[in-house]
Design an enzyme around this catalytic site. Sequence first.
Site, PDB file in Angstrom:
ATOM      1  NE  ARG A 282      10.565 -14.595  29.540  1.00 23.17           N
ATOM      2  CZ  ARG A 282      11.603 -15.422  29.385  1.00 23.17           C
ATOM      3  NH1 ARG A 282      12.624 -15.094  28.656  1.00 23.17           N
ATOM      4  NH2 ARG A 282      11.600 -16.602  29.970  1.00 23.17           N
TER       5      ARG A 282
ATOM      6  CB  CYS B 279      15.372 -17.878  26.903  1.00 21.88           C
ATOM      7  SG  CYS B 279      15.171 -16.558  28.112  1.00 21.88           S
TER       8      CYS B 279
ATOM      9  CE  LYS C  90      11.980 -17.296  34.121  1.00 15.21           C
ATOM     10  NZ  LYS C  90      12.487 -18.606  33.797  1.00 15.21           N
ATOM     11  CG  ASN C  91      12.842 -21.328  36.121  1.00 16.45           C
ATOM     12  OD1 ASN C  91      12.167 -20.610  35.390  1.00 16.45           O
ATOM     13  ND2 ASN C  91      14.130 -21.540  35.933  1.00 16.45           N
TER      14      ASN C  91
ATOM     15  NE  ARG D 270      14.781 -23.843  26.111  1.00 16.16           N
ATOM     16  CZ  ARG D 270      14.453 -22.989  27.066  1.00 16.16           C
ATOM     17  NH1 ARG D 270      14.378 -21.697  26.801  1.00 16.16           N
ATOM     18  NH2 ARG D 270      14.189 -23.406  28.283  1.00 16.16           N
TER      19      ARG D 270
ATOM     20  CG  ASP E 285      18.632 -21.228  34.485  1.00 18.11           C
ATOM     21  OD1 ASP E 285      18.870 -21.445  33.277  1.00 18.11           O
ATOM     22  OD2 ASP E 285      17.618 -21.657  35.069  1.00 18.11           O
TER      23      ASP E 285
ATOM     24  CB  ILE F 202       8.285 -30.445  23.887  1.00 23.13           C
ATOM     25  CG1 ILE F 202       7.564 -30.587  22.543  1.00 23.13           C
ATOM     26  CG2 ILE F 202       8.473 -28.990  24.245  1.00 23.13           C
ATOM     27  CD1 ILE F 202       6.088 -30.274  22.648  1.00 23.13           C
TER      28      ILE F 202
HETATM   29  N1  EPU Z   1      15.323 -31.254  26.219  1.00 23.37           N
HETATM   30  C1  EPU Z   1      15.068 -32.089  25.157  1.00 23.37           C
HETATM   31  N2  EPU Z   1      13.789 -32.573  25.037  1.00 23.37           N
HETATM   32  C2  EPU Z   1      12.806 -32.260  25.908  1.00 23.37           C
HETATM   33  C3  EPU Z   1      13.087 -31.405  26.997  1.00 23.37           C
HETATM   34  C4  EPU Z   1      14.363 -30.907  27.128  1.00 23.37           C
HETATM   35  O1  EPU Z   1      15.935 -32.372  24.354  1.00 23.37           O
HETATM   36  O2  EPU Z   1      11.682 -32.737  25.739  1.00 23.37           O
HETATM   37  C5  EPU Z   1      16.687 -30.709  26.389  1.00 23.37           C
HETATM   38  C6  EPU Z   1      16.712 -29.187  26.344  1.00 23.37           C
HETATM   39  O3  EPU Z   1      16.790 -28.734  25.005  1.00 23.37           O
HETATM   40  C7  EPU Z   1      17.927 -28.873  27.159  1.00 23.37           C
HETATM   41  C8  EPU Z   1      17.937 -29.964  28.206  1.00 23.37           C
HETATM   42  O4  EPU Z   1      17.132 -31.017  27.682  1.00 23.37           O
HETATM   43  O5  EPU Z   1      19.073 -28.982  26.370  1.00 23.37           O
HETATM   44  C9  EPU Z   1      17.387 -29.578  29.579  1.00 23.37           C
HETATM   45  O6  EPU Z   1      16.112 -28.978  29.441  1.00 23.37           O
HETATM   46  P1  EPU Z   1      15.042 -28.969  30.611  1.00 23.37           P
HETATM   47  O7  EPU Z   1      13.824 -29.639  30.095  1.00 23.37           O
HETATM   48  O8  EPU Z   1      15.672 -29.479  31.851  1.00 23.37           O
HETATM   49  O9  EPU Z   1      14.790 -27.428  30.776  1.00 23.37           O
HETATM   50  P2  EPU Z   1      13.416 -26.671  30.775  1.00 23.37           P
HETATM   51  O10 EPU Z   1      12.424 -27.371  31.599  1.00 23.37           O
HETATM   52  O11 EPU Z   1      13.040 -26.304  29.387  1.00 23.37           O
HETATM   53  C10 EPU Z   1      13.942 -25.275  32.921  1.00 23.37           C
HETATM   54  C11 EPU Z   1      14.014 -23.820  33.242  1.00 23.37           C
HETATM   55  C12 EPU Z   1      15.226 -23.208  32.574  1.00 23.37           C
HETATM   56  C13 EPU Z   1      16.466 -23.941  33.049  1.00 23.37           C
HETATM   57  C14 EPU Z   1      16.340 -25.451  32.806  1.00 23.37           C
HETATM   58  C15 EPU Z   1      17.499 -26.245  33.364  1.00 23.37           C
HETATM   59  C16 EPU Z   1      11.699 -23.245  33.444  1.00 23.37           C
HETATM   60  C17 EPU Z   1      10.534 -22.550  32.870  1.00 23.37           C
HETATM   61  N3  EPU Z   1      12.817 -23.181  32.734  1.00 23.37           N
HETATM   62  O12 EPU Z   1      13.845 -25.337  31.497  1.00 23.37           O
HETATM   63  O13 EPU Z   1      15.265 -21.885  33.022  1.00 23.37           O
HETATM   64  O14 EPU Z   1      17.585 -23.461  32.328  1.00 23.37           O
HETATM   65  O15 EPU Z   1      15.131 -25.927  33.398  1.00 23.37           O
HETATM   66  O16 EPU Z   1      17.620 -26.028  34.736  1.00 23.37           O
HETATM   67  O17 EPU Z   1      11.644 -23.809  34.517  1.00 23.37           O
HETATM   68  C18 EPU Z   1      15.942 -19.632  32.948  1.00 23.37           C
HETATM   69  O18 EPU Z   1      15.352 -19.486  34.022  1.00 23.37           O
HETATM   70  O19 EPU Z   1      16.693 -18.760  32.434  1.00 23.37           O
HETATM   71  C19 EPU Z   1      15.765 -20.871  32.208  1.00 23.37           C
HETATM   72  C20 EPU Z   1      16.080 -21.037  30.944  1.00 23.37           C
END
Ligand code: EPU
Length: 428
Positions: free
Chosen positions: A398, A117, A22-23, A122, A306, A124
């Site tokens: 999802r 989720c 998925k990711n 969360r 995850d 950016i």
């Molecule tokens: N974070 C920040 N600022 C940012 C980006 C992230 O503070 O600009 C924080 C987040 O809040 C979190 C941490 O950094 O505490 C890590 O976030 P990351 O950016 O690595 O995660 P993501 O890209 O939002 C993806 C997966 C998630 C998975 C995480 C970690 C996708 C669409 N989502 O999320 O998948 O948990 O990486 O491996 O690829 C899931 O599949 O259930 C899922 C949540």
Amino acid sequence: MKKYVINGGKPLYGTVNIAGMKNAAVGILPATILVEGVCRIENVPKISDVALWIDILCSMGARVTYLSDSTLEIDTSPLRCEEPPYEMMRRMRASYYLVGAMLGRYGWARAGMPGGCDFGGRPIDRHIKGFEALGARVRVENGIICATTDDGIKSGNIYFDDNSVGATINVMLASVRAPGLTVIENASKEPHVVDVANFLNSMGAVIRGAGTDVIKVRGVPRLHGGVYSIIPDQIEAGTFVAAVAAAGGEIVINNIIPKHLECITTKFEEMGVTIFEGDDYLRVSRTGRLRRTNIRAIPYPGFPTDMQPQAVAVLCLADGTSVVTEGVYDNRFRYVDELARMGAKIQVDGRTAIITPVAELTGAPVCACDLRAGVALVISALAARGKTEIDGILHIERGYEDIVSKLRRIGADIRIVTTDGEPFARAI
Ligand code: EPU
């Protein structure tokens, strides 16, 4: 309104085939925006997040055709240079990849703030920092991320203080067609980061070092079409390992990359699960008592966040107290109240959960508050005595392809029922 009804207590036997990740898929589909040509993408999971990306791409003018159940042909050459409807984007976390992909192709982007989720805040900010290092100006206005440049994205150097999977992928997307060399330091190393890089490379990009701390992107003027196969879903496979750990039995999990699963299987072996690793499959069994362990969920190659809820569900039935620490998200233990309805004893203090074992779990009406929390409830229900009804299953669909049929084929008593009215607990 649909829900899952599960009669637990039946061990699992048989074979399950794992879908594409998925990711990785939710990064690769928007990455096709950068390609001028036809991409044939194989091993695409049939999940609602992929369906949503197809709708988003079509709303922008792409031609998308299913050649088989898991093969998509995407032609983004007729893409119109316009933003897709806000309503579509706010339904998924990965909508932020639209910003990187549009910046890379057009030098500007507008995309709705991500949804998906809810594990607390969360932000950016790391994505924005990355885009700014490539010369973009970014602001958030009325729920829309607006990014502009003077005359296209430039190459640059980015150092992430803390790593982020999404920001790493987004910088690769934005920079892949920018002239010069972009260097991403303290990059995320997750398998899906590598898969998006491999997809882009197979379409003509020059990205080196994906899977390590430092990724170097040498910009190319254009990407061409091609064929790519998405890697198997590490987390779906791990979820089936957890299901057998909880319910007992013996299954073969096909279409996996064992290396990606080592961070998961090591912990389940500590819990008393027997795992044989083949070239592209695992044979997993659990007959004896589950053993306690401690887990810290951290970025790859650590134990994945995850898989944290699924592991907690299993540890409820171990022979002693376990401690699970969440090292990625602030608030990823919201589901423990639902597990408590089934008899689980879990005390949460910030990012740490202390799991006191119980002799058995019992079926109850529960609600999935997010994707992995939802599947943790499925795992608990498979092991529980009696009937569990799980509401909020849209979250599960999802990210898990055909989970009900896959579980039924290995002997689980699970079915989908359709009801009228509101869920008994609120799904977010
Ligand atoms: N974070 C920040 N600022 C940012 C980006 C992230 O503070 O600009 C924080 C987040 O809040 C979190 C941490 O950094 O505490 C890590 O976030 P990351 O950016 O690595 O995660 P993501 O890209 O939002 C993806 C997966 C998630 C998975 C995480 C970690 C996708 C669409 N989502 O999320 O998948 O948990 O990486 O491996 O690829 C899931 O599949 O259930 C899922 C949540």
